[in-house]
Design a protein around this motif. Sequence first.
Motif, mmCIF file in Angstrom:
data_model
loop_
_atom_site.group_PDB
_atom_site.id
_atom_site.type_symbol
_atom_site.label_atom_id
_atom_site.label_comp_id
_atom_site.label_asym_id
_atom_site.label_seq_id
_atom_site.Cartn_x
_atom_site.Cartn_y
_atom_site.Cartn_z
ATOM 1 N N VAL A 132 21.925 3.895 -92.277
ATOM 2 C CA VAL A 132 20.745 4.737 -92.131
ATOM 3 C C VAL A 132 19.847 3.945 -90.991
ATOM 4 C CG1 VAL A 132 18.507 6.139 -93.176
ATOM 5 C CG2 VAL A 132 21.030 5.951 -93.612
ATOM 6 N N CYS A 133 19.086 4.322 -89.535
ATOM 7 C CA CYS A 133 18.057 3.709 -88.716
ATOM 8 C C CYS A 133 16.632 4.432 -89.360
ATOM 9 C CB CYS A 133 18.620 3.761 -87.553
ATOM 10 S SG CYS A 133 16.458 3.365 -86.488
ATOM 11 N N SER A 134 15.613 4.270 -89.846
ATOM 12 C CA SER A 134 15.208 4.133 -90.619
ATOM 13 C C SER A 134 13.819 4.655 -89.535
ATOM 14 C CB SER A 134 14.354 4.283 -92.160
ATOM 15 O OG SER A 134 14.176 3.195 -91.843
ATOM 16 N N SER A 135 13.931 3.845 -88.580
ATOM 17 C CA SER A 135 12.627 3.294 -88.072
ATOM 18 C C SER A 135 11.250 4.307 -87.269
ATOM 19 C CB SER A 135 13.214 2.402 -86.285
ATOM 20 O OG SER A 135 14.181 1.540 -87.475
ATOM 21 N N HIS A 136 10.482 3.428 -87.308
ATOM 22 C CA HIS A 136 9.453 5.114 -86.682
ATOM 23 C C HIS A 136 9.144 4.850 -84.578
ATOM 24 C CE1 HIS A 136 7.088 5.279 -90.308
ATOM 25 N NE2 HIS A 136 6.882 4.129 -90.774
ATOM 26 N N LYS A 137 10.068 3.734 -84.422
ATOM 27 C CA LYS A 137 10.067 3.545 -83.250
ATOM 28 C C LYS A 137 11.314 2.737 -82.786
ATOM 29 C CE LYS A 137 6.415 0.541 -82.354
ATOM 30 N NZ LYS A 137 5.368 -0.637 -81.952
ATOM 31 N N GLU A 138 12.027 2.370 -81.897
ATOM 32 C CA GLU A 138 13.193 1.848 -80.859
ATOM 33 C C GLU A 138 13.225 1.713 -79.856
ATOM 34 O OE1 GLU A 138 15.289 -0.764 -82.590
ATOM 35 O OE2 GLU A 138 15.019 0.712 -84.928
ATOM 36 N N GLY A 139 13.690 0.542 -79.077
ATOM 37 C CA GLY A 139 13.613 0.692 -77.427
ATOM 38 C C GLY A 139 16.060 1.191 -77.303
ATOM 39 N N PHE A 140 16.999 0.613 -78.079
ATOM 40 C CA PHE A 140 17.925 1.204 -78.045
ATOM 41 C C PHE A 140 18.644 0.465 -79.238
ATOM 42 C CE2 PHE A 140 22.234 1.107 -76.745
ATOM 43 C CZ PHE A 140 22.601 2.728 -76.158
ATOM 44 N N SER A 141 18.340 0.913 -80.126
ATOM 45 C CA SER A 141 18.708 -0.118 -81.576
ATOM 46 C C SER A 141 20.155 -0.728 -81.281
ATOM 47 C CB SER A 141 18.819 0.411 -82.636
ATOM 48 O OG SER A 141 19.209 0.327 -83.969
ATOM 49 N N THR A 142 20.053 -2.044 -82.018
ATOM 50 C CA THR A 142 20.964 -2.914 -81.827
ATOM 51 C C THR A 142 22.356 -2.835 -83.324
ATOM 52 O OG1 THR A 142 19.890 -5.049 -80.386
ATOM 53 C CG2 THR A 142 22.153 -4.846 -81.819
ATOM 54 N N ALA A 143 21.294 -2.070 -84.717
ATOM 55 C CA ALA A 143 22.203 -1.960 -85.118
ATOM 56 C C ALA A 143 22.708 -0.712 -85.931
ATOM 57 C CB ALA A 143 20.699 -2.197 -86.631
ATOM 58 N N VAL A 144 21.722 -0.306 -84.796
ATOM 59 C CA VAL A 144 23.085 1.176 -84.663
ATOM 60 C C VAL A 144 24.252 0.841 -83.572
ATOM 61 C CG1 VAL A 144 22.923 3.503 -83.691
ATOM 62 C CG2 VAL A 144 20.821 3.094 -85.658
ATOM 63 N N THR A 145 24.206 0.446 -82.631
ATOM 64 C CA THR A 145 25.163 0.176 -82.221
ATOM 65 C C THR A 145 26.281 -0.540 -82.831
ATOM 66 O OG1 THR A 145 23.586 -0.520 -80.093
ATOM 67 C CG2 THR A 145 26.057 -0.611 -79.594
ATOM 68 N N GLU A 146 25.705 -2.570 -83.518
ATOM 69 C CA GLU A 146 27.002 -2.594 -84.711
ATOM 70 C C GLU A 146 27.464 -1.653 -85.768
ATOM 71 O OE1 GLU A 146 24.930 -6.753 -83.754
ATOM 72 O OE2 GLU A 146 24.031 -5.317 -85.388
ATOM 73 N N ALA A 147 26.778 -0.534 -86.075
ATOM 74 C CA ALA A 147 27.470 -0.156 -87.154
ATOM 75 C C ALA A 147 28.587 0.626 -86.514
ATOM 76 C CB ALA A 147 26.468 0.814 -87.025
ATOM 77 N N LEU A 148 28.291 1.580 -84.822
ATOM 78 C CA LEU A 148 29.168 2.923 -84.259
ATOM 79 C C LEU A 148 30.678 1.124 -84.238
ATOM 80 C CD1 LEU A 148 26.571 3.988 -82.119
ATOM 81 C CD2 LEU A 148 27.927 5.701 -84.055
#
Length: 369
Positions: free
Chosen positions: A273-289
Amino acid sequence: MKRILFLIHDLSYGGAERVLVNLANGLDKKKYEVYVQTLFDIGVNKQYLNDDVHYIPGAKRVFSGNATLMKLLSPKALAKIVIKDNYDLVVSFLEGPCSRIVSGYSGKKAAWIHIEHLSVESLSKHFRSFDEMKKCYNSFDSISCVADTVRENFLKLSQTTAKCITVYNVNDTDDIISKSEEKQETIKRDANCVNIISVGRLINNHKGFDRLINVHKKLLDEGINNKLYILGEGPDKENLVELIEQLGINESCFLLGFRDNPYKYIKAADLFVCSSHKEGFSTAVTEALILGVPVVSTDVSGAYELLGKNNEYGIVTENSEDGIYFGIKEMLSKNSLSEYKELAQFRGESFKSEITLKENEKLFDELMR
Protein backbone atom coordinates in the motif's frame (compact mmCIF):
# COMPACT_ATOMS: atom_id res chain seq x y z
CA MET A 1 34.74 8.16 -23.54
CA LYS A 2 32.21 10.76 -22.34
CA ARG A 3 32.44 12.14 -18.80
CA ILE A 4 29.15 12.57 -16.92
CA LEU A 5 28.81 14.13 -13.47
CA PHE A 6 25.67 13.67 -11.37
CA LEU A 7 25.20 16.17 -8.53
CA ILE A 8 22.87 15.36 -5.62
CA HIS A 9 22.36 16.76 -2.11
CA ASP A 10 23.34 13.48 -0.40
CA LEU A 11 22.79 9.72 -0.72
CA SER A 12 20.40 9.15 2.18
CA TYR A 13 17.31 6.91 2.40
CA GLY A 14 15.20 8.50 -0.34
CA GLY A 15 13.93 7.00 -3.57
CA ALA A 16 15.73 9.54 -5.79
CA GLU A 17 19.02 8.69 -4.11
CA ARG A 18 18.50 4.96 -4.72
CA VAL A 19 17.51 5.63 -8.33
CA LEU A 20 20.72 7.62 -8.90
CA VAL A 21 22.80 4.72 -7.57
CA ASN A 22 20.97 2.35 -9.93
CA LEU A 23 21.51 4.70 -12.87
CA ALA A 24 25.18 5.40 -12.15
CA ASN A 25 25.92 1.70 -11.63
CA GLY A 26 24.02 0.60 -14.72
CA LEU A 27 25.41 3.03 -17.32
CA ASP A 28 27.74 1.44 -19.87
CA LYS A 29 31.26 2.12 -18.59
CA LYS A 30 32.69 1.48 -22.06
CA LYS A 31 30.82 4.59 -23.21
CA TYR A 32 30.77 6.76 -20.10
CA GLU A 33 33.08 7.74 -17.27
CA VAL A 34 30.59 8.26 -14.46
CA TYR A 35 31.00 10.60 -11.48
CA VAL A 36 28.60 11.08 -8.55
CA GLN A 37 29.14 14.15 -6.38
CA THR A 38 27.25 15.00 -3.19
CA LEU A 39 26.90 18.36 -1.46
CA PHE A 40 27.00 16.46 1.84
CA ASP A 41 28.88 13.20 2.37
CA ILE A 42 26.14 11.30 4.20
CA GLY A 43 23.65 8.54 3.46
CA VAL A 44 23.26 4.78 3.45
CA ASN A 45 23.01 4.58 -0.35
CA LYS A 46 26.65 5.63 -0.81
CA GLN A 47 27.78 2.08 0.04
CA TYR A 48 25.90 0.68 -2.96
CA LEU A 49 27.85 2.61 -5.61
CA ASN A 50 29.94 0.25 -7.72
CA ASP A 51 33.73 0.60 -7.78
CA ASP A 52 33.62 1.79 -11.40
CA VAL A 53 31.64 4.89 -10.35
CA HIS A 54 33.84 7.79 -9.20
CA TYR A 55 32.48 9.28 -5.98
CA ILE A 56 33.23 12.91 -5.03
CA PRO A 57 32.21 13.58 -1.40
CA GLY A 58 30.85 16.86 -0.14
CA ALA A 59 30.89 18.33 3.38
CA LYS A 60 31.07 15.77 6.19
CA ARG A 61 27.82 16.89 7.77
CA VAL A 62 24.73 18.92 6.95
CA PHE A 63 24.84 22.28 8.70
CA SER A 64 21.81 24.44 9.42
CA GLY A 65 21.19 27.36 7.11
CA ASN A 66 23.17 25.86 4.23
CA ALA A 67 20.42 26.58 1.68
CA THR A 68 20.25 30.22 2.79
CA LEU A 69 24.02 30.52 2.67
CA MET A 70 24.10 29.19 -0.90
CA LYS A 71 21.62 31.86 -1.97
CA LEU A 72 24.19 34.52 -1.14
CA LEU A 73 26.23 33.41 -4.15
CA SER A 74 25.15 33.42 -7.79
CA PRO A 75 24.65 30.09 -9.62
CA LYS A 76 27.77 30.80 -11.68
CA ALA A 77 29.89 31.42 -8.57
CA LEU A 78 28.51 28.29 -6.88
CA ALA A 79 29.23 26.17 -9.96
CA LYS A 80 32.86 27.30 -9.98
CA ILE A 81 33.22 26.35 -6.30
CA VAL A 82 31.39 23.00 -6.45
CA ILE A 83 32.17 21.66 -9.94
CA LYS A 84 35.96 21.63 -10.04
CA ASP A 85 36.55 19.75 -13.31
CA ASN A 86 35.27 19.69 -16.88
CA TYR A 87 32.62 17.21 -18.00
CA ASP A 88 30.78 16.45 -21.22
CA LEU A 89 27.53 16.60 -19.24
CA VAL A 90 26.63 17.72 -15.73
CA VAL A 91 23.31 16.52 -14.30
CA SER A 92 21.44 17.97 -11.34
CA PHE A 93 19.66 14.87 -10.06
CA LEU A 94 17.53 16.68 -7.48
CA GLU A 95 15.59 19.93 -7.37
CA GLY A 96 16.61 22.90 -5.25
CA PRO A 97 20.24 23.82 -4.52
CA CYS A 98 21.62 21.23 -6.95
CA SER A 99 19.63 22.66 -9.86
CA ARG A 100 20.68 26.19 -8.94
CA ILE A 101 24.36 25.17 -8.83
CA VAL A 102 24.34 23.18 -12.08
CA SER A 103 22.50 25.97 -13.91
CA GLY A 104 25.65 28.03 -13.47
CA TYR A 105 27.84 25.46 -15.25
CA SER A 106 29.05 26.70 -18.63
CA GLY A 107 28.89 23.36 -20.49
CA LYS A 108 26.12 20.91 -21.34
CA LYS A 109 23.73 20.42 -18.44
CA ALA A 110 20.54 18.59 -17.56
CA ALA A 111 18.15 18.53 -14.60
CA TRP A 112 15.87 15.94 -13.01
CA ILE A 113 12.51 16.71 -11.39
CA HIS A 114 11.41 13.98 -8.94
CA ILE A 115 8.61 15.73 -7.07
CA GLU A 116 5.14 16.82 -8.14
CA HIS A 117 5.30 20.52 -7.28
CA LEU A 118 1.87 22.01 -6.65
CA SER A 119 2.82 25.65 -6.08
CA VAL A 120 5.25 28.27 -7.34
CA GLU A 121 6.47 28.66 -3.75
CA SER A 122 7.44 24.98 -3.57
CA LEU A 123 9.26 25.05 -6.87
CA SER A 124 11.20 28.27 -6.29
CA LYS A 125 11.90 28.12 -2.54
CA HIS A 126 15.63 27.34 -2.98
CA PHE A 127 16.08 30.18 -5.48
CA ARG A 128 16.30 33.89 -4.77
CA SER A 129 13.05 34.53 -6.63
CA PHE A 130 10.65 33.12 -9.18
CA ASP A 131 12.49 34.98 -11.91
CA GLU A 132 15.82 33.45 -10.91
CA MET A 133 14.24 29.98 -10.81
CA LYS A 134 12.82 30.46 -14.30
CA LYS A 135 16.14 31.77 -15.64
CA CYS A 136 18.05 28.84 -14.11
CA TYR A 137 15.77 26.15 -15.55
CA ASN A 138 15.73 27.88 -18.95
CA SER A 139 19.51 27.45 -19.07
CA PHE A 140 19.31 23.62 -19.05
CA ASP A 141 19.69 21.67 -22.29
CA SER A 142 17.13 19.15 -21.05
CA ILE A 143 14.88 18.63 -18.03
CA SER A 144 13.75 15.10 -17.19
CA CYS A 145 10.61 14.51 -15.13
CA VAL A 146 9.92 11.12 -13.58
CA ALA A 147 6.21 11.06 -14.53
CA ASP A 148 3.84 12.79 -16.93
CA THR A 149 1.97 14.48 -14.08
CA VAL A 150 5.27 15.77 -12.66
CA ARG A 151 6.16 17.19 -16.08
CA GLU A 152 2.75 18.81 -16.61
CA ASN A 153 2.82 20.58 -13.24
CA PHE A 154 6.46 21.62 -13.65
CA LEU A 155 5.81 23.16 -17.07
CA LYS A 156 2.76 25.03 -15.80
CA LEU A 157 4.51 26.45 -12.74
CA SER A 158 8.01 27.09 -14.06
CA GLN A 159 6.98 28.60 -17.42
CA THR A 160 10.25 27.18 -18.75
CA THR A 161 11.14 27.17 -22.43
CA ALA A 162 13.70 24.38 -21.96
CA LYS A 163 13.19 20.91 -23.45
CA CYS A 164 11.18 18.96 -20.88
CA ILE A 165 10.52 15.20 -21.17
CA THR A 166 9.35 12.23 -19.10
CA VAL A 167 12.03 9.65 -18.25
CA TYR A 168 11.15 6.76 -15.93
CA ASN A 169 13.38 5.79 -13.01
CA VAL A 170 16.01 3.08 -13.33
CA ASN A 171 15.58 0.06 -11.05
CA ASP A 172 18.13 -2.70 -10.66
CA THR A 173 15.61 -5.45 -11.41
CA ASP A 174 18.10 -8.33 -11.25
CA ASP A 175 19.23 -7.20 -7.80
CA ILE A 176 15.64 -6.67 -6.61
CA ILE A 177 14.56 -10.15 -7.69
CA SER A 178 17.72 -11.82 -6.38
CA LYS A 179 17.50 -10.17 -2.95
CA SER A 180 13.78 -10.92 -2.71
CA GLU A 181 14.63 -14.62 -2.55
CA GLU A 182 16.70 -14.24 0.63
CA LYS A 183 15.21 -15.74 3.75
CA GLN A 184 13.40 -13.52 6.25
CA GLU A 185 11.59 -14.60 9.40
CA THR A 186 9.52 -11.51 10.20
CA ILE A 187 6.52 -11.86 7.87
CA LYS A 188 4.82 -15.24 8.18
CA ARG A 189 2.51 -16.49 5.45
CA ASP A 190 -0.96 -17.21 6.80
CA ALA A 191 -4.01 -18.05 4.70
CA ASN A 192 -6.22 -16.48 7.38
CA CYS A 193 -4.31 -13.21 7.63
CA VAL A 194 -3.49 -10.54 5.04
CA ASN A 195 0.04 -9.19 5.35
CA ILE A 196 0.16 -5.53 4.26
CA ILE A 197 3.44 -3.71 3.73
CA SER A 198 4.56 -0.16 2.96
CA VAL A 199 7.99 1.43 2.55
CA GLY A 200 9.26 4.99 2.88
CA ARG A 201 10.65 7.70 5.13
CA LEU A 202 8.55 8.19 8.24
CA ILE A 203 7.17 11.61 7.33
CA ASN A 204 3.41 11.81 7.77
CA ASN A 205 2.82 14.92 5.69
CA HIS A 206 4.45 13.02 2.82
CA LYS A 207 3.99 9.27 3.18
CA GLY A 208 0.74 9.28 5.17
CA PHE A 209 1.64 6.32 7.39
CA ASP A 210 -0.65 7.63 10.15
CA ARG A 211 -3.57 7.22 7.73
CA LEU A 212 -2.50 3.66 6.89
CA ILE A 213 -2.18 2.73 10.58
CA ASN A 214 -5.69 4.06 11.25
CA VAL A 215 -7.04 2.00 8.33
CA HIS A 216 -5.27 -1.10 9.66
CA LYS A 217 -7.07 -0.63 12.99
CA LYS A 218 -10.42 -0.06 11.26
CA LEU A 219 -10.03 -3.29 9.29
CA LEU A 220 -9.23 -5.19 12.49
CA ASP A 221 -12.34 -3.77 14.15
CA GLU A 222 -14.40 -5.10 11.23
CA GLY A 223 -12.99 -8.58 11.75
CA ILE A 224 -10.57 -8.49 8.80
CA ASN A 225 -7.47 -10.26 10.06
CA ASN A 226 -4.46 -8.29 8.84
CA LYS A 227 -0.96 -7.31 9.89
CA LEU A 228 0.80 -4.12 8.85
CA TYR A 229 4.55 -3.81 8.33
CA ILE A 230 6.23 -0.45 7.63
CA LEU A 231 9.86 -0.24 6.52
CA GLY A 232 11.71 3.04 6.99
CA GLU A 233 13.16 5.60 9.37
CA GLY A 234 12.39 9.27 9.80
CA PRO A 235 11.50 12.16 12.09
CA ASP A 236 7.92 11.00 12.72
CA LYS A 237 8.84 7.60 14.13
CA GLU A 238 8.03 8.55 17.75
CA ASN A 239 4.63 9.93 16.73
CA LEU A 240 3.80 6.72 14.87
CA VAL A 241 4.92 4.58 17.81
CA GLU A 242 2.64 6.64 20.05
CA LEU A 243 -0.28 6.23 17.63
CA ILE A 244 0.22 2.46 17.53
CA GLU A 245 0.21 2.32 21.34
CA GLN A 246 -2.88 4.55 21.58
CA LEU A 247 -4.78 2.26 19.20
CA GLY A 248 -3.60 -0.84 21.07
CA ILE A 249 -2.30 -2.58 17.93
CA ASN A 250 1.27 -3.39 19.01
CA GLU A 251 0.69 -7.06 18.20
CA SER A 252 -0.37 -6.44 14.60
CA CYS A 253 1.38 -3.25 13.44
CA PHE A 254 5.16 -3.20 13.19
CA LEU A 255 7.68 -0.46 12.37
CA LEU A 256 10.62 -2.47 11.09
CA GLY A 257 13.00 0.46 10.57
CA PHE A 258 15.43 0.76 7.68
CA ARG A 259 16.48 -2.54 6.10
CA ASP A 260 19.36 -3.02 3.66
CA ASN A 261 17.19 -5.51 1.81
CA PRO A 262 13.55 -4.40 1.77
CA TYR A 263 12.73 -6.69 -1.17
CA LYS A 264 12.50 -9.94 0.78
CA TYR A 265 9.89 -8.30 3.03
CA ILE A 266 7.91 -6.87 0.11
CA LYS A 267 7.95 -10.26 -1.65
CA ALA A 268 6.63 -11.99 1.49
CA ALA A 269 3.66 -9.63 1.82
CA ASP A 270 0.21 -10.14 0.27
CA LEU A 271 -0.39 -6.47 -0.50
CA PHE A 272 1.68 -3.30 -0.90
CA VAL A 273 0.00 0.00 0.00
CA CYS A 274 1.25 3.45 -0.98
CA SER A 275 -0.55 5.81 1.42
CA SER A 276 1.36 8.94 0.36
CA HIS A 277 -0.03 12.45 0.22
CA LYS A 278 2.35 13.13 -2.68
CA GLU A 279 4.92 11.32 -4.80
CA GLY A 280 6.93 11.86 -7.94
CA PHE A 281 7.04 8.35 -9.36
CA SER A 282 7.02 5.88 -6.51
CA THR A 283 10.15 3.73 -6.48
CA ALA A 284 8.62 1.46 -3.84
CA VAL A 285 5.47 0.84 -5.92
CA THR A 286 7.63 0.06 -8.96
CA GLU A 287 9.63 -2.45 -6.90
CA ALA A 288 6.44 -4.09 -5.64
CA LEU A 289 5.22 -4.52 -9.23
CA ILE A 290 8.58 -6.01 -10.27
CA LEU A 291 8.14 -8.54 -7.45
CA GLY A 292 4.56 -9.32 -8.46
CA VAL A 293 2.98 -7.94 -5.29
CA PRO A 294 -0.54 -6.43 -5.67
CA VAL A 295 -0.65 -2.67 -5.05
CA VAL A 296 -3.17 -0.19 -3.70
CA SER A 297 -2.05 3.44 -4.07
CA THR A 298 -3.48 6.83 -3.33
CA ASP A 299 -4.00 9.11 -6.33
CA VAL A 300 -0.54 10.64 -6.43
CA SER A 301 1.72 11.57 -9.33
CA GLY A 302 2.68 8.50 -11.33
CA ALA A 303 0.03 6.23 -9.80
CA TYR A 304 -2.07 5.89 -12.97
CA GLU A 305 1.07 5.50 -15.11
CA LEU A 306 2.14 2.62 -12.87
CA LEU A 307 -1.21 0.94 -12.20
CA GLY A 308 -3.31 1.91 -15.22
CA LYS A 309 -6.01 4.51 -15.73
CA ASN A 310 -8.72 1.93 -15.09
CA ASN A 311 -7.00 -0.12 -12.36
CA GLU A 312 -5.58 -2.54 -14.93
CA TYR A 313 -2.51 -3.43 -12.83
CA GLY A 314 -3.47 -2.28 -9.34
CA ILE A 315 -5.99 -0.08 -7.54
CA VAL A 316 -5.69 3.72 -7.39
CA THR A 317 -7.79 5.32 -4.66
CA GLU A 318 -8.87 8.78 -3.59
CA ASN A 319 -6.01 10.50 -1.73
CA SER A 320 -7.53 10.29 1.74
CA GLU A 321 -7.78 7.94 4.70
CA ASP A 322 -11.20 6.80 3.47
CA GLY A 323 -9.74 6.28 0.01
CA ILE A 324 -7.02 3.99 1.40
CA TYR A 325 -9.64 2.08 3.41
CA PHE A 326 -12.00 1.56 0.48
CA GLY A 327 -9.11 0.68 -1.86
CA ILE A 328 -7.91 -2.10 0.43
CA LYS A 329 -11.49 -3.27 0.98
CA GLU A 330 -12.04 -3.41 -2.77
CA MET A 331 -8.88 -5.43 -3.26
CA LEU A 332 -9.89 -7.90 -0.52
CA SER A 333 -13.65 -8.06 -1.07
CA LYS A 334 -13.32 -9.09 -4.69
CA ASN A 335 -10.73 -11.68 -3.68
CA SER A 336 -8.55 -9.96 -6.27
CA LEU A 337 -5.14 -10.59 -4.71
CA SER A 338 -4.29 -13.59 -6.89
CA GLU A 339 -5.51 -11.86 -10.06
CA TYR A 340 -3.61 -8.64 -9.32
CA LYS A 341 -0.51 -10.62 -8.43
CA GLU A 342 -0.28 -11.79 -12.05
CA LEU A 343 -1.15 -8.33 -13.39
CA ALA A 344 1.48 -6.69 -11.19
CA GLN A 345 4.16 -9.05 -12.43
CA PHE A 346 3.18 -8.35 -16.04
CA ARG A 347 3.33 -4.59 -15.45
CA GLY A 348 6.68 -4.92 -13.68
CA GLU A 349 8.23 -6.18 -16.93
CA SER A 350 7.90 -2.64 -18.34
CA PHE A 351 10.35 -1.32 -15.75
CA LYS A 352 13.19 -3.76 -16.30
CA SER A 353 16.54 -2.04 -15.95
CA GLU A 354 17.63 -2.76 -19.52
CA ILE A 355 14.58 -0.85 -20.82
CA THR A 356 14.89 2.22 -18.57
CA LEU A 357 18.70 2.35 -18.86
CA LYS A 358 18.42 2.35 -22.63
CA GLU A 359 16.11 5.38 -22.51
CA ASN A 360 18.49 7.26 -20.21
CA GLU A 361 21.54 6.45 -22.35
CA LYS A 362 19.66 7.60 -25.45
CA LEU A 363 19.00 10.95 -23.77
CA PHE A 364 22.62 11.38 -22.67
CA ASP A 365 23.94 10.51 -26.13
CA GLU A 366 21.64 13.08 -27.73
CA LEU A 367 22.74 15.78 -25.29
CA MET A 368 26.46 15.09 -25.76
CA ARG A 369 26.36 14.57 -29.54
